[in-house]
Each structure stands twice: as structure tokens, then as C-alpha cells.
Design a protein around this motif. Structure first.
Motif, PDB file in Angstrom:
ATOM      1  N   MET A  16       3.289 -25.808  -0.189  1.00 21.19           N
ATOM      2  CA  MET A  16       2.598 -24.922   0.821  1.00 21.19           C
ATOM      3  C   MET A  16       3.929 -23.743   1.099  1.00 21.19           C
ATOM      4  N   THR A  17       4.875 -23.912   0.315  1.00 22.40           N
ATOM      5  CA  THR A  17       5.823 -22.724   0.689  1.00 22.40           C
ATOM      6  C   THR A  17       5.570 -21.767  -0.155  1.00 22.40           C
ATOM      7  N   LEU A  18       4.859 -21.734  -1.458  1.00 23.37           N
ATOM      8  CA  LEU A  18       4.509 -20.986  -2.257  1.00 23.37           C
ATOM      9  C   LEU A  18       3.298 -20.047  -1.742  1.00 23.37           C
ATOM     10  N   PHE A  19       2.394 -20.660  -1.000  1.00 21.74           N
ATOM     11  CA  PHE A  19       1.415 -19.961  -0.306  1.00 21.74           C
ATOM     12  C   PHE A  19       1.831 -19.187   0.835  1.00 21.74           C
ATOM     13  N   SER A  20       2.850 -19.683   1.557  1.00 21.51           N
ATOM     14  CA  SER A  20       3.221 -18.978   2.826  1.00 21.51           C
ATOM     15  C   SER A  20       3.827 -17.763   2.031  1.00 21.51           C
ATOM     16  N   SER A  21       4.569 -17.690   0.864  1.00 18.62           N
ATOM     17  CA  SER A  21       5.458 -16.734   0.608  1.00 18.62           C
ATOM     18  C   SER A  21       4.479 -15.536  -0.102  1.00 18.62           C
ATOM     19  N   GLU A  22       3.333 -15.941  -0.468  1.00 17.53           N
ATOM     20  CA  GLU A  22       2.427 -15.112  -1.041  1.00 17.53           C
ATOM     21  C   GLU A  22       1.715 -14.369   0.056  1.00 17.53           C
ATOM     22  N   LEU A  23       1.540 -15.084   1.011  1.00 18.67           N
ATOM     23  CA  LEU A  23       0.785 -14.654   2.289  1.00 18.67           C
ATOM     24  C   LEU A  23       1.858 -13.636   2.836  1.00 18.67           C
ATOM     25  N   THR A  24       3.113 -14.051   2.772  1.00 17.21           N
ATOM     26  CA  THR A  24       4.014 -13.019   3.712  1.00 17.21           C
ATOM     27  C   THR A  24       3.974 -11.675   2.752  1.00 17.21           C
ATOM     28  N   ALA A  25       4.077 -11.902   1.406  1.00 19.10           N
ATOM     29  CA  ALA A  25       4.058 -10.691   0.511  1.00 19.10           C
ATOM     30  C   ALA A  25       2.700  -9.839   0.734  1.00 19.10           C
ATOM     31  N   ILE A  26       1.598 -10.401   0.760  1.00 21.47           N
ATOM     32  CA  ILE A  26       0.313  -9.629   1.016  1.00 21.47           C
ATOM     33  C   ILE A  26       0.388  -8.997   2.319  1.00 21.47           C
ATOM     34  N   LEU A  27       0.926  -9.534   3.472  1.00 17.67           N
ATOM     35  CA  LEU A  27       0.965  -8.840   4.738  1.00 17.67           C
ATOM     36  C   LEU A  27       1.939  -7.834   4.652  1.00 17.67           C
ATOM     37  N   VAL A  28       3.041  -8.011   4.029  1.00 14.82           N
ATOM     38  CA  VAL A  28       3.922  -6.819   3.916  1.00 14.82           C
ATOM     39  C   VAL A  28       3.365  -5.710   3.142  1.00 14.82           C
ATOM     40  N   VAL A  29       2.704  -5.860   2.104  1.00  8.19           N
ATOM     41  CA  VAL A  29       2.132  -4.781   1.563  1.00  8.19           C
ATOM     42  C   VAL A  29       1.064  -4.139   2.274  1.00  8.19           C
ATOM     43  N   ILE A  30       0.313  -4.916   3.186  1.00 11.53           N
ATOM     44  CA  ILE A  30      -1.019  -4.356   4.139  1.00 11.53           C
ATOM     45  C   ILE A  30      -0.218  -3.441   5.048  1.00 11.53           C
ATOM     46  N   VAL A  31       0.945  -4.048   5.680  1.00  6.74           N
ATOM     47  CA  VAL A  31       1.490  -3.467   6.829  1.00  6.74           C
ATOM     48  C   VAL A  31       2.163  -2.112   6.538  1.00  6.74           C
ATOM     49  N   VAL A  32       2.922  -2.487   5.388  1.00 10.13           N
ATOM     50  CA  VAL A  32       3.836  -1.456   4.878  1.00 10.13           C
ATOM     51  C   VAL A  32       3.346  -0.178   4.096  1.00 10.13           C
ATOM     52  N   GLY A  33       2.535  -0.893   3.173  1.00  9.61           N
ATOM     53  CA  GLY A  33       1.852   0.163   2.037  1.00  9.61           C
ATOM     54  C   GLY A  33       0.516   0.655   2.642  1.00  9.61           C
ATOM     55  N   PHE A  34      -0.686  -0.086   3.025  1.00  8.46           N
ATOM     56  CA  PHE A  34      -1.844   0.143   3.325  1.00  8.46           C
ATOM     57  C   PHE A  34      -2.000   0.832   4.672  1.00  8.46           C
ATOM     58  N   LEU A  35      -1.510   0.399   5.819  1.00  8.02           N
ATOM     59  CA  LEU A  35      -1.857   0.962   7.015  1.00  8.02           C
ATOM     60  C   LEU A  35      -1.357   2.215   7.103  1.00  8.02           C
ATOM     61  N   PRO A  36       0.086   2.664   6.954  1.00  7.64           N
ATOM     62  CA  PRO A  36       0.492   3.837   7.051  1.00  7.64           C
ATOM     63  C   PRO A  36      -0.399   5.165   6.516  1.00  7.64           C
ATOM     64  N   ASN A  37      -0.735   4.600   5.326  1.00  7.75           N
ATOM     65  CA  ASN A  37      -1.571   5.490   4.405  1.00  7.75           C
ATOM     66  C   ASN A  37      -2.848   5.685   5.034  1.00  7.75           C
ATOM     67  N   GLU A  38      -3.629   4.621   5.308  1.00  5.67           N
ATOM     68  CA  GLU A  38      -4.751   4.832   6.001  1.00  5.67           C
ATOM     69  C   GLU A  38      -5.070   5.637   7.354  1.00  5.67           C
ATOM     70  N   ILE A  39      -3.881   5.341   8.102  1.00  2.00           N
ATOM     71  CA  ILE A  39      -4.054   6.389   9.223  1.00  2.00           C
ATOM     72  C   ILE A  39      -4.198   7.933   8.969  1.00  2.00           C
ATOM     73  N   TRP A  40      -3.349   8.202   7.969  1.00  2.73           N
ATOM     74  CA  TRP A  40      -3.465   9.625   7.491  1.00  2.73           C
ATOM     75  C   TRP A  40      -4.644  10.025   7.160  1.00  2.73           C
ATOM     76  N   ARG A  41      -5.154   9.118   6.294  1.00  2.00           N
ATOM     77  CA  ARG A  41      -6.601   9.400   5.747  1.00  2.00           C
ATOM     78  C   ARG A  41      -7.813   9.669   6.905  1.00  2.00           C
ATOM     79  N   VAL A  42      -7.624   8.407   7.847  1.00  2.00           N
ATOM     80  CA  VAL A  42      -8.874   8.686   8.636  1.00  2.00           C
ATOM     81  C   VAL A  42      -8.426  10.091   9.580  1.00  2.00           C
ATOM     82  N   LEU A  43      -7.203  10.257   9.942  1.00  2.00           N
ATOM     83  CA  LEU A  43      -6.958  11.669  10.968  1.00  2.00           C
ATOM     84  C   LEU A  43      -7.448  12.622  10.037  1.00  2.00           C
ATOM     85  N   GLY A  44      -7.489  12.702   8.662  1.00  2.00           N
ATOM     86  CA  GLY A  44      -7.590  13.674   7.724  1.00  2.00           C
ATOM     87  C   GLY A  44      -9.163  14.110   7.979  1.00  2.00           C
TER      88      GLY A  44
END
Length: 117
Positions: free
Chosen positions: A1-29
């Protein structure tokens, strides 16, 4: 279960740090760019700067590569660039076609030379 939670954590970090900040600027544009005249001097300048930045990135990848590209000879990288430009021009000035053509030449050349993987 720790492997799943670490993968889930990594996915959430990518979404929060990588995707959302860029998407805000795209929508604003999109929201702010609705009323802009595409032929205005301002938009011509923006287009010129974007083109210059893209040219600089391509030149850097060609002349001072990093990672696996270092192992590929200059002539292969230059040939991939030429093939990418040809693909761009031949397929209705499609950037996607140019990128995929250049990528295919690089992958085929690396496979033929036995570089990488």
C-alpha cells in the motif's frame, strides 16, 4: 500500500506544482485575449518574440545538446532539424508534423547507431 500512496503523492505533486500553475495562465490568456486584434503591432511583437524563443531553444539543442542528445552526432541532429522543417512545410505548416518528423529521424538515427537504451 505504501507504493500506491507514494505514486499517488507523486501524481498529486505533479498536478499541483506542474499543471495547475500553467493552466491558470492559459485560462487567463484565453479570457483576456478574446478581444485582441491578431494583426495589431502588439500581437506581431508577441509572435516575433515567441518565434525567437523557439529558434533559440532549437539552436541550443542542436549546438550544445544535453542528455542523450550528446551521444548523437551533429550531422544527425542537423539532419533531424532539416527533416523537421521539411515536415512542417510539407504538411500545411503543421508544427506537430515538424516535431514528429524530427523526432522520428532522431529516434531512427539513434537506433541505427546503437545509441541510448
Amino acid at each position: 500500500m505504501t507504493l500506491f500512496s507514494s505514486e499517488l503523492t507523486a501524481i498529486l505533486v505533479v498536478i499541483v506544482v506542474g499543471f495547475l500553475p500553467n493552466e491558470i495562465w492559459r485560462v487567463l490568456g484565453v479570457v483576456l485575449g478574446r478581444g485582441l486584434d491578431e494583426n495589431s503591432a502588439w500581437m506581431q511583437w508577441v509572435r516575433a518574440v515567441a518565434t525567437a524563443l523557439l529558434a533559440a531553444v532549437v539552436a541550443r539543442l542542436l549546438l550544445t545538446p544535453s542528455g542523450t542528445l550528446v551521444a548523437l552526432p551533429f550531422l544527425l541532429r542537423a539532419g533531424a532539424l532539416a527533416a523537421g522543417v521539411a515536415g512542417f512545410l510539407l504538411i500545411r505548416r503543421s508544427v506537430l508534423a515538424g516535431v514528429l518528423t524530427a523526432e522520428a529521424v532522431l529516434v531512427a538515427g539513434a537506433w541505427w547507431l546503437g545509441v541510448g537504451g
